[in-house]
Scaffold this motif. Structure first.
Motif, PDB file in Angstrom:
ATOM      1  N   THR A   1      -5.319  11.982 -29.401  1.00 64.20           N
ATOM      2  CA  THR A   1      -6.576  12.574 -28.927  1.00 64.20           C
ATOM      3  C   THR A   1      -6.726  12.534 -27.414  1.00 64.20           C
ATOM      4  N   ARG A   2      -6.077  11.578 -26.769  1.00 71.84           N
ATOM      5  CA  ARG A   2      -6.158  11.441 -25.313  1.00 71.84           C
ATOM      6  C   ARG A   2      -4.769  11.269 -24.754  1.00 71.84           C
ATOM      7  N   ARG A   3      -4.567  11.762 -23.530  1.00 70.79           N
ATOM      8  CA  ARG A   3      -3.237  11.657 -22.939  1.00 70.79           C
ATOM      9  C   ARG A   3      -3.325  11.353 -21.444  1.00 70.79           C
ATOM     10  N   PHE A   4      -2.321  10.637 -20.988  1.00 71.47           N
ATOM     11  CA  PHE A   4      -2.137  10.362 -19.565  1.00 71.47           C
ATOM     12  C   PHE A   4      -1.893  11.665 -18.810  1.00 71.47           C
ATOM     13  N   ALA A   5      -2.462  11.770 -17.623  1.00 68.37           N
ATOM     14  CA  ALA A   5      -2.277  12.979 -16.806  1.00 68.37           C
ATOM     15  C   ALA A   5      -2.270  12.625 -15.331  1.00 68.37           C
ATOM     16  N   VAL A   6      -1.482  13.388 -14.567  1.00 71.57           N
ATOM     17  CA  VAL A   6      -1.458  13.306 -13.110  1.00 71.57           C
ATOM     18  C   VAL A   6      -2.329  14.432 -12.580  1.00 71.57           C
ATOM     19  N   LEU A   7      -3.250  14.107 -11.671  1.00 74.54           N
ATOM     20  CA  LEU A   7      -4.155  15.105 -11.110  1.00 74.54           C
ATOM     21  C   LEU A   7      -4.116  15.047  -9.598  1.00 74.54           C
ATOM     22  N   THR A   8      -4.400  16.174  -8.959  1.00 74.84           N
ATOM     23  CA  THR A   8      -4.592  16.208  -7.507  1.00 74.84           C
ATOM     24  C   THR A   8      -5.913  16.870  -7.199  1.00 74.84           C
ATOM     25  N   LEU A   9      -6.564  16.404  -6.141  1.00 74.44           N
ATOM     26  CA  LEU A   9      -7.823  17.007  -5.710  1.00 74.44           C
ATOM     27  C   LEU A   9      -7.533  18.271  -4.910  1.00 74.44           C
ATOM     28  N   ASP A  10      -8.264  19.329  -5.220  1.00 69.69           N
ATOM     29  CA  ASP A  10      -8.037  20.603  -4.538  1.00 69.69           C
ATOM     30  C   ASP A  10      -8.495  20.549  -3.084  1.00 69.69           C
ATOM     31  N   ALA A  11      -9.647  19.956  -2.843  1.00 71.59           N
ATOM     32  CA  ALA A  11     -10.189  19.829  -1.482  1.00 71.59           C
ATOM     33  C   ALA A  11     -10.849  18.457  -1.388  1.00 71.59           C
TER      34      ALA A  11
ATOM     35  N   ASP B   1       2.020  15.131 -17.201  1.00 69.17           N
ATOM     36  CA  ASP B   1       2.244  13.693 -17.010  1.00 69.17           C
ATOM     37  C   ASP B   1       3.476  13.404 -16.160  1.00 69.17           C
ATOM     38  N   GLY B   2       4.003  14.423 -15.501  1.00 71.61           N
ATOM     39  CA  GLY B   2       5.240  14.258 -14.756  1.00 71.61           C
ATOM     40  C   GLY B   2       5.043  14.022 -13.277  1.00 71.61           C
ATOM     41  N   PRO B   3       6.128  13.778 -12.537  1.00 73.75           N
ATOM     42  CA  PRO B   3       6.045  13.476 -11.107  1.00 73.75           C
ATOM     43  C   PRO B   3       5.628  14.689 -10.276  1.00 73.75           C
ATOM     44  N   LEU B   4       4.901  14.420  -9.210  1.00 74.37           N
ATOM     45  CA  LEU B   4       4.625  15.438  -8.195  1.00 74.37           C
ATOM     46  C   LEU B   4       5.801  15.533  -7.223  1.00 74.37           C
ATOM     47  N   TRP B   5       6.436  14.406  -6.958  1.00 77.94           N
ATOM     48  CA  TRP B   5       7.539  14.337  -5.994  1.00 77.94           C
ATOM     49  C   TRP B   5       8.855  14.249  -6.743  1.00 77.94           C
TER      50      TRP B   5
ATOM     51  N   PHE C   1       0.834  -1.199   0.000  1.00 81.19           N
ATOM     52  CA  PHE C   1       0.000   0.000   0.000  1.00 81.19           C
ATOM     53  C   PHE C   1       0.875   1.258   0.000  1.00 81.19           C
ATOM     54  N   ALA C   2       1.941   1.242   0.778  1.00 81.85           N
ATOM     55  CA  ALA C   2       2.852   2.389   0.779  1.00 81.85           C
ATOM     56  C   ALA C   2       3.541   2.519  -0.573  1.00 81.85           C
ATOM     57  N   LEU C   3       3.954   1.401  -1.163  1.00 82.11           N
ATOM     58  CA  LEU C   3       4.602   1.456  -2.467  1.00 82.11           C
ATOM     59  C   LEU C   3       3.668   2.068  -3.509  1.00 82.11           C
ATOM     60  N   ASP C   4       2.377   1.734  -3.433  1.00 86.01           N
ATOM     61  CA  ASP C   4       1.420   2.302  -4.381  1.00 86.01           C
ATOM     62  C   ASP C   4       1.313   3.808  -4.193  1.00 86.01           C
ATOM     63  N   SER C   5       1.293   4.257  -2.953  1.00 85.73           N
ATOM     64  CA  SER C   5       1.268   5.695  -2.679  1.00 85.73           C
ATOM     65  C   SER C   5       2.501   6.387  -3.242  1.00 85.73           C
ATOM     66  N   LEU C   6       3.655   5.775  -3.036  1.00 89.52           N
ATOM     67  CA  LEU C   6       4.911   6.363  -3.501  1.00 89.52           C
ATOM     68  C   LEU C   6       4.973   6.420  -5.028  1.00 89.52           C
ATOM     69  N   ARG C   7       4.472   5.387  -5.692  1.00 86.61           N
ATOM     70  CA  ARG C   7       4.552   5.382  -7.167  1.00 86.61           C
ATOM     71  C   ARG C   7       3.547   6.371  -7.761  1.00 86.61           C
ATOM     72  N   LEU C   8       2.408   6.598  -7.087  1.00 88.65           N
ATOM     73  CA  LEU C   8       1.461   7.605  -7.581  1.00 88.65           C
ATOM     74  C   LEU C   8       2.100   8.990  -7.585  1.00 88.65           C
ATOM     75  N   GLU C   9       2.868   9.293  -6.554  1.00 87.89           N
ATOM     76  CA  GLU C   9       3.520  10.597  -6.482  1.00 87.89           C
ATOM     77  C   GLU C   9       4.546  10.788  -7.591  1.00 87.89           C
ATOM     78  N   LYS C  10       5.067   9.686  -8.119  1.00 84.51           N
ATOM     79  CA  LYS C  10       6.026   9.752  -9.228  1.00 84.51           C
ATOM     80  C   LYS C  10       5.340   9.625 -10.594  1.00 84.51           C
ATOM     81  N   GLY C  11       4.047   9.369 -10.601  1.00 84.23           N
ATOM     82  CA  GLY C  11       3.355   9.186 -11.872  1.00 84.23           C
ATOM     83  C   GLY C  11       3.731   7.898 -12.573  1.00 84.23           C
ATOM     84  N   TYR C  12       4.211   6.901 -11.818  1.00 84.22           N
ATOM     85  CA  TYR C  12       4.600   5.634 -12.415  1.00 84.22           C
ATOM     86  C   TYR C  12       3.349   4.813 -12.747  1.00 84.22           C
ATOM     87  N   ARG C  13       3.364   4.179 -13.894  1.00 85.29           N
ATOM     88  CA  ARG C  13       2.224   3.405 -14.360  1.00 85.29           C
ATOM     89  C   ARG C  13       2.224   2.002 -13.757  1.00 85.29           C
TER      90      ARG C  13
END
Length: 817
Positions: free
Chosen positions: A727-737, A804-808, A672-684
């Motif tokens: 026509t479509r592209r991968f993107a990293v998003l964060t929720l504002d609130a 499509d880049g890393p947050l961290w 679960f922690a690894l999944d959190s860490l990879r999301l911050e890097k935008g890893y697929r």
């Protein structure tokens, strides 16, 4: 009756709704030289006693696609093939007793809307207006599906059969298959009426699929359940209402109690999925008879008494009706409850379309999918959820298959929560250090049968199964995952990762051959790199790490669950005259991930290896007196190494690293922690962002494409896509609130009131302190700073696109330190 021809392009074994639909769809694809063989009469297996419900609801995107297609096909089938059918589109009401069930329904509503379906959530008053005989006590609401209904299974099968025959396909009844053999690149199918040769063969034998599979040397992971439903006599009040309204009642499902209730003429049909269920033909002393055509098991109503009483309390007029008939027949179950549709693992030119728990609802879509596999070698929708290769050999063990099948049956309508795992059949594959990490508090999950730590509990934490039955991000695990992520960020973490799939590829020409398969460059000896395999349409087939040991000697490493899929992809693309060997050596090795800023200091205490070697390199080393391969990569996005070991050396090496790491703050961390860490890097991740639903360019992976290579699979399609515009592209998003939940898979993305994409993964990033979603978005919106809304369980939340880049650590400085 049709005679057995001597030759066909495809032979289908099994004449239930799925087998006949497969024949019909092959004929629609203009593969008319196909033959279906049925040992008795059409529908004589599970089809003849099926209730015939046709829901479109599913919590799975691919299954919803398949069921939606079925419903659409059935509505026009009678007219298309000229065969009358009783198909009642009544709509359905699926009851919710609590907030988590309503959340599940809201998610299904969003997915259904995306697929063009008018699914809606209704309150207790509207439930009663649509179903006047219901009591609404203890209800939060319901999901209403106007396209649900029921169909006569025999008529459906015969209509599909007529359509297939009219297009030129052949059906041979009363023709049991007794043997198969491979001869000169063809299949020879032996029957009681003679032999037939074919290019390809399909196992569509329903609950007899394991028996047919054994003819091919294939152990099909399945078991057979006894499923009962009860038919009730005519109810005067129901008849009066139905005649006055000019329609049938909607099909009612009380999923929290676990039954459906359907109007049958002017009576009713009650079908429970009881927890005190029964498997059939599950032991050597209880083997399947040679022929069970058009037969049923004896009634066993005691199992259903509680469910019947609950249904009467919910719909009191049911209690006034006499019992007319009990149907108790066999239905097959795979260990996860999904069917098997696709290539037969390890068997050339053979396919499966079998083990359908809801075969009538899924038959139309299954036929489409199977025909695509056979005629095109790929499917329109990513169908990994049903791919037979998702299971490896452990899943065919009889005890395992029975335990999981009974568990799935007893929880047929259960909600699938993101942190919850069913307990049956666990402990099939254990790491050499399983006991060590269990003593540290590991809470395990199964990954292709391998037990891996999901998170580490502290004394006093609630580790009960009930605690995991929520969609909320915060549970007993949340604070622990945060601590694990921060340990990786600030010091070091170690993750035991058994079960990586790994293949040894070597021989003259191996480098050039690999280059022709992947979109990018093959790494040089001493280096490791990510490689993406595309199909002819440029869609993402898989991702593997390619570790080059010499010019023509490689280790390919991929996800645990991808073992059979990826191994067969390599084998199927190996030229017949190649001097290249491919070995599956998965069971010989294990892996630990050591990552975090202190990881180098820890390794310096236990090895003489050169730890200054740069990112994306590897080296053979000694830890103590044991060999290992130190690989300078980190899926966590920090300085780190994968430590690959022989299975027998894993514990010794773990002990050395663990002991050395204590003064450096080393902590264990889980999946679960690894999944959190990879999301911050935008890893697929495999079969989330990396699926055949998307092309390599849509996946934001162009940096892994070498356009200057002479050729590779998918190059032409990708060049055409690049020229026309992606026509479509991968993107990293964060929720504002963010609210209490992170975005689940296939949450809808909105912009200016329009659906513009979907999420593929979601979770909380503890280093950046944000709720993150990885998604697929219309290209013009996939730009940093763009405002988007994410629909999460029916509520739209403002979100921001980050490209499509890393947050961290966007410059990867910590990785390359």
């Amino acid at each position: 009756m049709a005679e057995l021809p001597g030759q066909a392009r495809v032979v289908i074994i099994g004449g239930g709704a799925v087998g006949v639909s497969s024949l019909y769809h092959l004929a629609k694809a203009r593969w008319t030289d196909c033959v279906l063989l049925e040992k008795n009469e059409l529908t004589s297996g599970s089809t003849w006693h099926a209730a015939g419900n046709v829901p479109t609801f599913s919590s799975s995107w691919s299954l919803m696609n398949m069921q939606r297609y079925s419903a659409e096909l059935y509505r026009g089938l009678a007219e298309e093939v000229g065969y009358p059918m009783n198909y009642h589109v009544t709509g359905s009401i699926r009851l919710a007793h609590g907030k988590e069930r309503v959340r599940e329904f809201q998610r299904a509503k969003g997915m259904g809307r995306y697929q063009g379906m008018e699914i809606d959530i209704i309150g207790p008053d509207e439930i009663r207006s649509r179903y006047p005989f219901i009591e609404t006590h203890e209800l939060e609401g319901a999901l209403y599906d106007p396209n649900d209904g029921d169909i006569d299974p025999a008529q459906l099968t015969q209509a599909l059969a007529k359509g297939a025959r009219d297009m030129g396909a052949t059906i041979v009844r009363f023709c049991p298959v007794t043997a198969v053999r491979r001869e000169r690149g063809e299949w020879v199918v032996t029957t009681e009426k003679g032999e037939i040769r074919c290019e390809k063969v399909v196992n569509a034998a329903g609950y007899r699929a394991a028996e047919v599979g054994r003819l091919f040397g294939r152990d099909v992971p399945m078991m057979v359940m006894s499923h009962q439903y009860i038919l009730f006599d005519e109810i005067p009040e129901l008849k009066a209402w139905s005649e006055g309204a000019g329609r049938k009642l909607p099909l009612l499902r009380d999923v929290d109690t676990s039954y459906y209730l359907r109007q049958e003429k002017y009576g009713m049909n009650l079908g429970p999925y009881e927890k005190n269920c029964r498997a059939h033909w599950a032991t050597p002393s209880d083997e399947m008879p040679d022929d069970f055509s058009f037969q049923l098991f004896p009634d066993d109503l005691e199992r259903l008494e509680w469910y019947l009483n609950d249904a009467v309390a919910r719909v009191p007029i049911l209690g006034t009706a006499g019992l007319s008939k009990v149907i108790n027949g066999p239905i097959p179950y795979a260990p996860d409850g999904n069917p098997l549709i696709g290539p037969m693992p390890g068997v050339p030119d053979a396919f499966e379309a079998c083990v359908f728990t809801f075969g009538i609802a899924q038959a139309g879509g299954a036929g489409k999918v199977l025909a695509e596999w056979v005629t095109e070698g790929a499917t329109e929708w990513d169908m990994w959820s049903c791919d037979p290769r998702r299971f490896t050999s452990f899943a065919a063990d009889r005890d395992y298959a029975v335990a999981k099948g009974m568990e799935v049956y007893g929880h047929e309508y259960a909600i699938h929560f993101p942190r919850h795992a069913w307990p049956a059949g666990r402990g099939r594959k254990l790491s050499p250090i399983h006991d060590r990490i269990a003593a540290l508090g590991a809470q395990f999950g199964a990954y292709n049968g391998w037990e891996r730590a999901n998170w580490y509990a502290h004394e006093g934490d609630d580790t009960s199964e009930a605690a995991t039955q929520t969609f909320d991000r915060e549970g007993p695990w949340f604070a622990r995952i945060r601590e694990e992520c921060h340990a990786v960020r600030d010091a070091a973490g170690i993750l035991d990762l058994p079960g990586f799939s790994r293949f040894r590829v070597q021989g003259e020409g191996a480098r050039d051959w690999l280059s022709s398969l992947i979109t990018g460059a093959v790494p040089k000896p001493g280096r490791i790199g990510l490689a993406y395999f595309a199909d002819d349409k440029g869609r993402i087939q898989t991702e593997m790490s390619v570790m080059a040991l010499a010019e023509d000697f490689f280790f390919l490493i991929t996800a645990a669950v991808a073992e059979q899929h990826d191994f067969e992809w390599l084998q199927n693309h190996l030229p017949a005259d190649a001097e290249i060997s491919i070995q599956n050596v998965t069971d010989a090795f294990s892996c630990q991930i050591l990552t975090g800023p202190a990881s180098r200091a820890i390794l310096q205490e236990v090895t003489q290896a050169d730890l200054t070697q740069p990112w994306l390199t590897h080296q053979s080393a000694q830890i103590g007196e044991r060999w290992c391969q130190l690989v300078r990569v980190s899926f966590a996005g920090e300085l780190g190494w994968e430590i690959h070991t022989k299975v027998e050396d894993t514990a010794t090496i773990f002990d050395a690293v663990w002991q050395a790491g204590q003064k450096h703050g080393l902590k264990p961390f889980g999946m679960f922690a690894l999944d959190s860490l990879r999301l911050e890097k935008g890893y697929r991740a495999w079969k989330a962002e990396l699926s055949t639903d998307y092309t390599v360019l849509q996946g934001g992976l162009e940096r892994f494409v070498r356009w200057d290579k002479p050729d590779f699979i998918g190059k032409t399609a990708l060049l055409n896509e690049k020229q026309a515009g992606v026509t479509r592209r991968f993107a990293v998003l964060t929720l504002d609130a963010p609210g209490p939940c992170d975005a689940p898979y296939m949450s809808t993305l909105w912009h200016d009131g329009q659906i513009v994409g979907e999420t593929l993964s979601g979770g909380y990033g503890h280093r950046v302190d944000k709720s993150i979603a990885l998604g697929m978005l219309r290209s013009e919106l996939a730009v940093p700073g763009q405002a988007i809304e994410i629909e999460i369980f029916g509520e739209r939340f403002a979100a921001t696109v980050h490209g499509d880049g890393p947050l961290w650590d966007p410059q990867n400085l910590r990785l390359k330190n």
